[in-house]
Design a protein around this motif. Structure first.
Motif, short mmCIF file in Angstrom:
data_model
loop_
_atom_site.label_atom_id
_atom_site.label_comp_id
_atom_site.label_asym_id
_atom_site.label_seq_id
_atom_site.Cartn_x
_atom_site.Cartn_y
_atom_site.Cartn_z
N VAL A 101 0.84 -1.11 0.00
CA VAL A 101 -0.09 -0.07 0.02
C VAL A 101 1.06 1.27 0.05
O VAL A 101 2.19 1.04 0.23
N LYS A 102 0.20 2.50 -0.37
CA LYS A 102 0.84 3.60 -0.38
C LYS A 102 0.86 4.46 0.96
O LYS A 102 -0.45 4.12 1.70
N GLU A 103 1.58 5.31 1.21
CA GLU A 103 1.31 6.18 2.35
C GLU A 103 -0.21 6.98 2.39
O GLU A 103 -0.73 6.77 3.40
N ARG A 104 -0.33 7.46 1.42
CA ARG A 104 -1.81 7.94 1.22
C ARG A 104 -3.09 7.08 1.59
O ARG A 104 -3.90 7.41 2.44
N ASP A 105 -2.78 5.65 1.34
CA ASP A 105 -3.97 4.51 1.66
C ASP A 105 -3.86 4.50 3.02
O ASP A 105 -4.95 4.38 3.75
#
Lengths: 491, 215, 479
Positions: A101-105
């Motif tokens: 996953v990405k930080e934003r997620d």
């Protein structure tokens, strides 16, 4: 004091959710998240404590309400929400580190996590039956994102099934709600009162029994879909297996019970309005069917999370059976089982989180030798499985025995024998799972060692609850359950 | 024409429009059909408001106009623009579906007939139609293989329960209607988002292809 | 007294948690230590009871006015508890020597903490079962012993042992359903979980309750048709087999049956009939299965099945009102434990030193391994019931009681004749193997045997002594 808590309790996760959505930095969101779950846990315990002894509170012109039934749900939401929320931190960091996953997620995840908690709390404390329905439907919408969190094809498929089937199912519950309302309205001619559960239960014996029967069938189908009763359960294994493990813990541990308890509210009305036979027979049939079908599916699945999901169907079936048996003992057993299953299943789903982090798969034919690879995780997994299999020294043994006793007391000899035989199948399936995954010999190339302490501490706490309730029932909890039984039976 | 007759006439129109929604193959067209149906629903709300002196239903018809006639179809068409217009596959031939539909409508009227004690006595046909609409929506979900078509089915179910709500509980507090409507809109929005993701992952909206999860 | 009883339940359970936490090199000592503590508690309990002979029941855990767990101190429980903790301690000591890398049959290099943890939990659970005054307690510890045996049978972790272990847990859990139903049934009819509440049931209710109890007992004691798990369980490490057969798993079944029959007052005769018939059928089955066996442990497994049938038969006879039969049953539970325990440990010692358990490869044990050879003789003689070994007394009591009852009951008379034939048959067959294995000049396998560890020799020695004196310990309490 109690009324203020009724306002504060939903407010905390709502505010946390909004904050999480707007804050970009995942470090800050984690802090907000921890504050949110801690606040929630404290407030829940506060509310539960003030409800002990059959207290009730109203707020917002009678729209919000808390009694013994609410207390059980709030206790579960608070405890499991806190522990699996705590577990989420380590789990999500791991996913972030491995590029899943990405930080934003992460901000979105925590945002939806708290939104989901908010909707569940709303369903627990709403006295207005339309809001109750809306809150349960909202739990679907709040958790749909969690189910489809990963960008896999399978998660999209699971989320689709989840939202579609549950929304359709709940449309039936809406019908049931409308029927109940119009039934009540023709009795009291007061639109406000006819919507309030506390008023409905007072006038239950005046309601038209034929209409109430119809309404209860709709309610059973509707909330039963959401609670995962067979044959409306088909979304459940997909949704619970595809969600991130801490979210699965919340789905299996708490959400199913929210839907079930919404049904229990109508069950209480139906008991007085149409007599005990009709609602109990229906629940008994659905309950036994769920246990039987789920037991076979636990046996044949390969994915460990799907096995656990089917085990949830099985246990919801046992709770429904307890309600179907009825009487003070049967309902007590059902509520105790609700609590026991929440604790145990959250423990198991969080443990599978550790397992998937370690093995990178959920396939039960590939996971081997946990006792050597990660002894603590393996131990917790085995203990949890033994518990859900219904063996002492853990908690579910007690509530299953109680359900059986209540059933025999009601003269349901053969249904109970059937239940026991189904339980043996489930038991066999679960011990075989332990035998293969925990005890077998591990793959050579896998590095040994546990995941971080953040992934073990909440599990340790859940384990203590699980083992503790297996040998002792604390007086306050006993009191709480008695209160809830009193609410249903109208004492 | 008496008020009851108007309501009942409009209610029958609802059945016809719902069949159009179900059987229109092109999805964009189906969306227009749905909009049309919602308009009929709004008209029913209005006439109920006038003939039964049910003031709250004026507000209902206004909110339904905004959300169901414009917002939901617009949302669906927006999704269709993203993924290109589709043709829905069906598990059955049109004639079979119609046969089912007739059966369901008959069933609904039988059920509605058993409601003796309520305000609906005057508008029994409308009550029957509302149940029929609900069941037709279910039929659409069960027989159509296209994900968006299933969303239409859900919308039909929703319209059905909305009409029942208007008939049986028009005097309920407004918060109730708002709460339920909001949920319905959000459900459609979320389904559309997921349908978009499904199309991205699988390259099709045909639900027969979503078979990764079994058992 | 209550403290000694609790000590023999809780100390080993405490130990089972501790051995998981301490460094691995201390585990064996700790295991021995805690099992020894349990033994001391059991011994003190026995001494205390032998002095003043006062039987009593003490409620310990009561929730909402319902007694959930308590302990019963009487001749049966004190005696069987002593057996459980004594043999438990001996097994833990024996395992110090057996569970190591020098084991020829199956070198053990890891999992020692797990082994001791479950072993101690097993001892504690057995103690809890034996001393429990409630059906709930019986059920709880019934399932606990199932879990322990599952983990111990599957200890080596290969596919075969894991599957055998699954057989043990699933089959006995299935049998446990009988006890679940009986417990719930007694509770709803009497409002109590106490075992003595069985006495308040009427005739029909007793038949249902005892039907469930019999099913559970058959499952644990590996009686027909729930026997298949026991021969499979032979894949377990030998000390585990010894414990399963001598003092724990299989004794759970007969103990529960004996305890409930003792507390229930008059038991419907049909239960006695069914119990006796199934016992004799199983006995004959076990006997027939002697012949094809070449694996020493397999032979012993079938011998256990047959010997437990004697106990079932005796308890069933006691339902007809024979006190002698009941005393015979209690004696046989006790005596068989030491004899069978010894037999398994001898088999284990042979496997440890020679690496084989095949009967046909063993000859001349006495000359090469004298302690083991004497152990073999003592065990075999006691099992087949030849004086002066203890097995003789209990078997004699059972058969005598049987013929006394059979005097008035033709069915029992027929069953007793079959029993007598079986008894003679197994006498001949087991002594035949004894003759082949123990005497004569050493075979190749025996000649190449490695030295026997001291702990094994000591334990075998103690058990040889016990096969001679165990009956007197019983007599002390019965008189």
């Amino acid at each position: 004091m109690g009324e203020n808590l009724l306002y504060l309790l939903p407010a905390v996760p709502l505010v946390t959710a909004l904050l999480s959505f707007v804050i970009r930095s995942y470090r800050i969101v984690e802090v907000v998240h921890v504050a949110g779950i801690s606040g929630l846990a404290l407030l829940s315990l506060g509310l539960v404590k003030s409800l002990l002894g059959g207290q009730t509170f109203f707020a917002l012109d009678g729209m919000l309400y808390a009694d013994g039934l609410t207390a059980i749900l709030i206790l579960l939401i608070g405890t499991v929400g806190f522990l699996s929320g705590f577990y989420s931190i380590g789990y999500m960091r791991h996913d972030l580190a491995h590029g899943e996953v990405k930080e934003r997620d992460l901000s979105t995840y925590y945002g939806f996590y708290h939104l989901f908690l908010f909707t569940m709390i709303l369903s627990a404390i709403s006295n207005n039956i339309a809001i109750l329905w809306a809150a349960v439907e909202a739990t679907t919408l709040g958790s749909a994102f969690l189910v489809g969190f990963y960008k896999h094809k399978t998660s999209a498929e699971a989320a689709w099934k989840y939202v579609l089937i549950c929304s359709v199912g709940l449309a039936f519950a809406l019908y049931g709600t409308i029927l109940t309302y119009s039934n009540a309205f023709s009795v009291v001619q007061d639109a406000h009162k006819a919507m309030l559960w506390t008023e409905l239960i007072k006038m239950a014996h005046q309601l038209d029994p034929q209409m109430m029967k119809l309404a209860f069938v709709f309610i059973l189908i509707g909330f039963g879909t959401k609670a995962g009763l067979v044959p409306m359960h088909t979304w459940l294994p997909d949704a619970h297996s595809e969600a991130p493990s801490p979210a699965s813990a919340l789905l299996s541990g708490v959400l199913l019970k929210c839907a079930l308890f919404a049904m229990v509210r109508y069950y209480a009305i139906a008991l007085q309005s149409v007599g005990s036979e009709f609602p109990q027979t229906l629940l008994l049939i659905f309950g036994l069917l769920s246990v039987g079908v789920a037991a076979f599916f636990i046996l044949v699945q390969n994915d460990i999370k799907r096995k656990l999901a089917y085990s949830s169907v099985e246990h919801i079936g046992i709770i429904a059976t307890g309600l179907g048996v009825g009487g003070p003992l049967g309902i007590f057993a059902a509520f105790l089982h609700t609590i026991n299953h929440s604790i145990t299943k959250s423990l198991l789903f969080c443990t599978t989180g550790n397992i998937t982090m370690k093995y990178g798969t959920r396939d039960a034919t590939k996971i081997r030798g946990m006792k050597k690879v990660a002894p603590l995780t393996g131990f917790l997994f085995a203990a949890g499985l033994i518990a859900v299999a219904g063996s002492p020294p853990f908690n579910i043994f007690i509530s299953e025995l109680m359900t059986l006793t209540a059933g025999l007391k009601s003269g349901l000899f053969w249904p109970m024998i059937l239940l026991l035989l189904f339980l043996v199948i489930a038991f066999a399936a679960l011990v075989i799972l332990i035998s293969e995954t925990v005890l077998g010999s591990p793959p050579e190339d896998l590095p040994r060692g546990e995941t971080n302490w953040m992934g073990l501490l909440p599990l340790g706490i859940l384990f203590v609850f699980m083992a503790g309730l297996g040998i002792y029932l604390p007086a306050p909890l006993n009191q709480l359950l008695q209160d809830a039984v009193g609410v249903v039976l109208g004492h | 024409m008496s008020g009851t007759a108007v309501v009942n006439f409009l209610a029958v129109l609802l059945i016809l429009t719902s069949m159009l929604v179900i059987e229109t193959r092109r999805l964009r067209l189906a969306a227009y059909m749905y909009s049309l149906q919602s308009l009929v629903l709004v008209l029913i709300f209005l006439s109920l408001a006038i003939f039964m002196h049910a003031e709250p239903l004026y507000i209902w018809s206004f909110t339904a106009l905004i959300t169901k006639v414009f917002l939901v179809p617009w949302l669906i068409i927006r999704t269709l623009k993203k993924i290109g217009d589709q043709e829905g596959e069906s598990a059955f031939k049109t004639s079979t579906t119609v046969l089912f539909a007739v059966f369901l409508v008959a069933l609904s009227f039988a059920v509605a007939n058993s409601f003796q004690t309520y305000a609906v006595v005057k508008v029994k046909i409308a009550m029957g139609v509302s149940i029929a609409l609900f069941l037709l929506g279910l039929l659409c979900i069960l027989t159509k293989k296209n994900a968006l078509k299933q969303i239409f089915g859900y919308c039909l179910m929703e319209n059905g329960s909305h009409l029942t709500l208007a008939l049986l509980a028009y005097n309920a507090p407004e918060t109730v209607e708002i709460g339920i409507l909001t949920d319905a809109i959000f459900a459609v929005v979320i389904m559309l988002v997921i349908a978009g993701r499904l199309f991205k992952s699988f390259g099709t909206l045909d639900t027969d292809n979503y078979t990764l999860l079994k058992g | 007294m209550v403290w000694f009883a609790l000590g023999s339940i809780l100390l080993p359970i405490l130990g089972s948690v501790l051995v998981l936490l301490i460094p691995e090199r201390h585990v064996k000592k700790a295991g021995q230590f805690f099992s020894f503590l349990a033994f001391i508690c059991g011994l003190l309990l026995w001494i205390g009871f032998a002095e003043n002979r006062d039987s009593f029941t003490r409620d310990l855990l009561t929730i909402g006015g319902i007694n959930l767990f308590g302990i019963t101190i009487d001749t049966l429980s004190v005696l069987v508890n002593l057996m459980v903790v004594f043999i438990g301690w001996l097994i833990c000591t024996y395992s110090v020597g057996y569970m190591n890398a020098g084991n020829r049959e199956h070198p053990v290099t890891e999992g020692i903490p797990r082994f001791y943890s479950f072993m101690l939990l097993f001892i504690g659970s057995m103690s809890g079962l034996v001393l429990s005054s409630t059906l709930l307690g019986l059920l709880f510890f019934f399932e606990m012993t199932g879990l322990c045996s599952w983990n111990l049978i599957g200890f080596y972790g290969d596919q075969k042992s894991r599957n055998s272990a699954l057989w043990a847990i699933i089959l006995t859990h299935f049998a446990a359903l009988g006890l679940y139903v009986a417990t719930a049934f007694v509770y709803i009819n009497t409002g109590s979980f106490s075992i003595s509440a069985l006495g308040n049931l009427n005739e029909t209710e007793k038949i249902i309750a005892f039907g469930g109890i019999l099913l559970a007992s058959w499952g644990k004691s590996a009686q027909l048709p729930l026997h298949p798990w026991l021969p499979r369980a032979m894949v377990a490490p030998t000390p585990v087999s010894a414990y399963l057969h001598a003092a724990s798993m299989v004794k759970v079944g007969v103990y529960i049956f004996a305890r409930t029959v003792l507390e229930a007052g008059a038991v419907p005769q049909v239960i006695g009939e069914v119990g006796a018939i199934m016992a004799v059928l199983t006995m004959v089955y076990g006997f027939i299965m002697y012949f094809p066996q070449d694996d020493m442990k397999k032979l012993l497994a079938y011998s256990t099945i047959a010997q437990l049938s004697y106990i079932f038969l005796a308890i069933s006879l006691s339902i007809y009102g024979s006190e002698l039969a009941f005393n015979g049953a209690v004696s046989h539970i006790f005596n068989h434990a030491f004899a069978k325990g010894l037999f398994f440990l001898v088999a284990g010692a042979l496997a440890y030193t020679t690496g084989t358990r095949r009967l046909s490869m063993l000859r001349g044990i006495l000359s090469k391994l004298p302690v083991i050879g004497v152990g073999y003789i003592a065990a075999a003689m006691s099992i087949v019931g030849s004086p002066p070994f203890s097995g003789f007394f209990s078997k004699f009591m059972i058969i005598l009681a049987g013929f006394q009852v059979g005097w008035h009951q033709p069915l029992i008379l027929v069953l007793m004749v079959v029993t007598l034939v079986e008894s003679v048959g197994s006498f001949i067959w087991i002594l035949r193997w004894m003759g082949v294995n123990v005497f004569g000049s050493p075979s190749e396998a025996i000649a190449g045997a490695s030295p026997t560890p001291v702990s094994i020799q000591v334990v075998v020695g103690v058990l040889i002594l016990m096969t001679l004196v165990s009956q007197y310990i019983v007599f002390l309490l019965l008189s």
